[in-house]
Design an enzyme around this catalytic site. Structure first.
Site, PDB file in Angstrom:
ATOM      1  N   SER A 172      -7.094 -30.403 -75.415  1.00 42.68           N
ATOM      2  CA  SER A 172      -8.698 -30.596 -75.797  1.00 42.68           C
ATOM      3  C   SER A 172      -9.886 -30.144 -76.276  1.00 42.68           C
ATOM      4  O   SER A 172      -9.153 -28.946 -76.101  1.00 42.68           O
ATOM      5  CB  SER A 172      -8.904 -31.252 -74.364  1.00 42.68           C
ATOM      6  OG  SER A 172      -8.573 -32.354 -74.019  1.00 42.68           O
ATOM      7  N   SER A 179      -6.113 -35.810 -77.640  1.00 47.64           N
ATOM      8  CA  SER A 179      -6.876 -34.503 -77.751  1.00 47.64           C
ATOM      9  C   SER A 179      -7.632 -35.450 -76.870  1.00 47.64           C
ATOM     10  O   SER A 179      -8.584 -36.509 -77.713  1.00 47.64           O
ATOM     11  CB  SER A 179      -7.014 -34.326 -78.918  1.00 47.64           C
ATOM     12  OG  SER A 179      -8.164 -32.944 -78.561  1.00 47.64           O
ATOM     13  N   ASP A 232     -11.798 -34.785 -77.422  1.00 50.86           N
ATOM     14  CA  ASP A 232     -12.794 -34.153 -78.621  1.00 50.86           C
ATOM     15  C   ASP A 232     -14.143 -34.721 -77.668  1.00 50.86           C
ATOM     16  O   ASP A 232     -14.325 -35.583 -78.162  1.00 50.86           O
ATOM     17  CB  ASP A 232     -12.113 -33.814 -79.258  1.00 50.86           C
ATOM     18  CG  ASP A 232     -10.875 -33.742 -79.706  1.00 50.86           C
ATOM     19  OD1 ASP A 232     -10.556 -32.479 -79.227  1.00 50.86           O
ATOM     20  OD2 ASP A 232     -10.304 -34.504 -80.328  1.00 50.86           O
TER      21      ASP A 232
END
Length: 350
Positions: free
Chosen positions: A233, A271, A273
């Site tokens: 992340s 992930s 983000d």
């Protein structure tokens, strides 16, 4: 305290716009950052707090926006920021399993300043972001306490550490040691100086994908077989003293993805983000009595300058985290090498 190694010390300046005096999110007047770092046994974790201004945030709310590049995350408070376009607490960063604890700390912090919360007036929206530091940290220990969150808030200053500190203590980036990084750009508009500053909690990227500004692709290992999945992340916090609407802030922070892509990220399935931005130039009063209120905003024919600054500052802030973090061994002997150590081994003159 010795000055930490920074990206620009290795020649990793990004873009052509001048950085602010400290090349930091705190180049935006009033913005402060504090850390609480826990290193003990298998613990490699912490809390980082970003305070947008020195007043009562619940009563004087900065205009803000959030943008999710990939939503594999457990952050709190984003729905209300998206809907109302304001912040009403400091922003706290921590590990994935400590979001609830830090939310409670922010609620208590707000109530201490505003005893009418939830009684005579509305409740409060705590904003907490997370990244998973479980490779280097014993995340199951649930070691973060409300006291740790308070300590980060109390430590908030315009001068703050970067690298393996606070929430960044146990983070990894492109297989290297990651953490906290920051960068800023000075922008001249109508004869006045303004700033856009970025702070990242960097914990993303597939080993072997990192691209440096000089074109080199570097890896923490000698084998680039492409079998490791992209997961992790990154939390990107942007601050500015340029007057913007929440819609304009969202347009600006979307360009954080440009900086991540330059580094080699493609925002993989696993992930999280997320970018959040705020302006200290447009503040909405919780106790506003007027029916109509005025806000100053940027002429959007000039907004490309902010887009460029956002992309460049995000890219450099990640490099700042990588350069400053150093190598670390954590839980069960797990190890992440520091980028600087790898570069030295490749080129002794680095």
């Amino acid at each position: 305290m010795n000055r930490p190694l920074r990206a620009r010390d290795l020649g990793f300046a990004c873009g052509n716009i001048s950085a602010g005096t400290c090349n930091s999110i705190a180049d935006v007047p009033g913005v402060r950052v504090g850390h609480r770092t826990l290193i003990d046994g298998d613990l490699r974790t912490g809390v980082t707090a970003i305070v947008p201004h020195g007043g009562n945030l619940y009563r004087e709310k900065p205009v803000a926006a959030v943008h999710v590049l990939n939503g594999f995350g457990k952050s709190a408070g984003l729905v209300q920021v998206e809907e109302l376009g304001t912040l009403e607490t400091p922003i706290v960063l921590t590990n994935t399993l400590s979001v609830g604890t830090c939310c409670t700390a922010l609620v208590r912090h707000a109530i201490a300043q505003n005893p009418d919360i939830g009684r005579e007036t509305a409740t409060v929206n705590p904003v907490v972001f997370e990244c998973n530091d479980g490779y280097l940290n014993d995340i199951q220990a649930l070691a973060i306490t409300e006291a740790d969150a308070y300590a980060a808030l109390e430590a908030a200053s315009s001068q703050f550490a970067i690298g393996s500190v606070g929430a960044g203590c146990g983070m990894s980036t492109f297989g290297f040691k990651g953490g906290i990084g920051t960068s800023s750009r000075r922008l001249d508009l109508d004869g006045q100086h303004y700033h856009l500053g970025v702070l990242v909690l960097s914990n993303f990227g597939r080993p072997g994908d990192l691209r440096l500004p000089d074109g080199r692709i570097v890896s923490p290992s000698s084998v680039l077989d492409g079998t490791v999945t992209e997961k992790g992340s990154i939390i990107i916090i942007a601050a500015t003293d340029i007057p913007l609407s929440d819609r304009q802030i969202k347009r600006v922070i979307r360009r954080s993805g440009v900086g991540l892509a330059r580094l080699g990220s493609f925002w993989g399935h696993g992930s999280g983000d997320i970018a959040l931005g705020f302006t200290t130039a447009n503040i909405l009063s919780h106790d506003e009595k007027a029916t109509l209120v005025g806000l100053q905003i940027l002429n959007e024919d000039r907004i490309d300058l902010l887009f460029e600054a956002m992309a460049d500052a995000t890219q450099e802030a990640v490099l700042d985290a990588l350069v400053a973090a150093g190598s670390m061994t954590g839980r069960s002997g797990h190890h992440r090498p520091g980028l600087f150590d790898i570069l030295k081994s490749l080129s002794p003159e680095a």
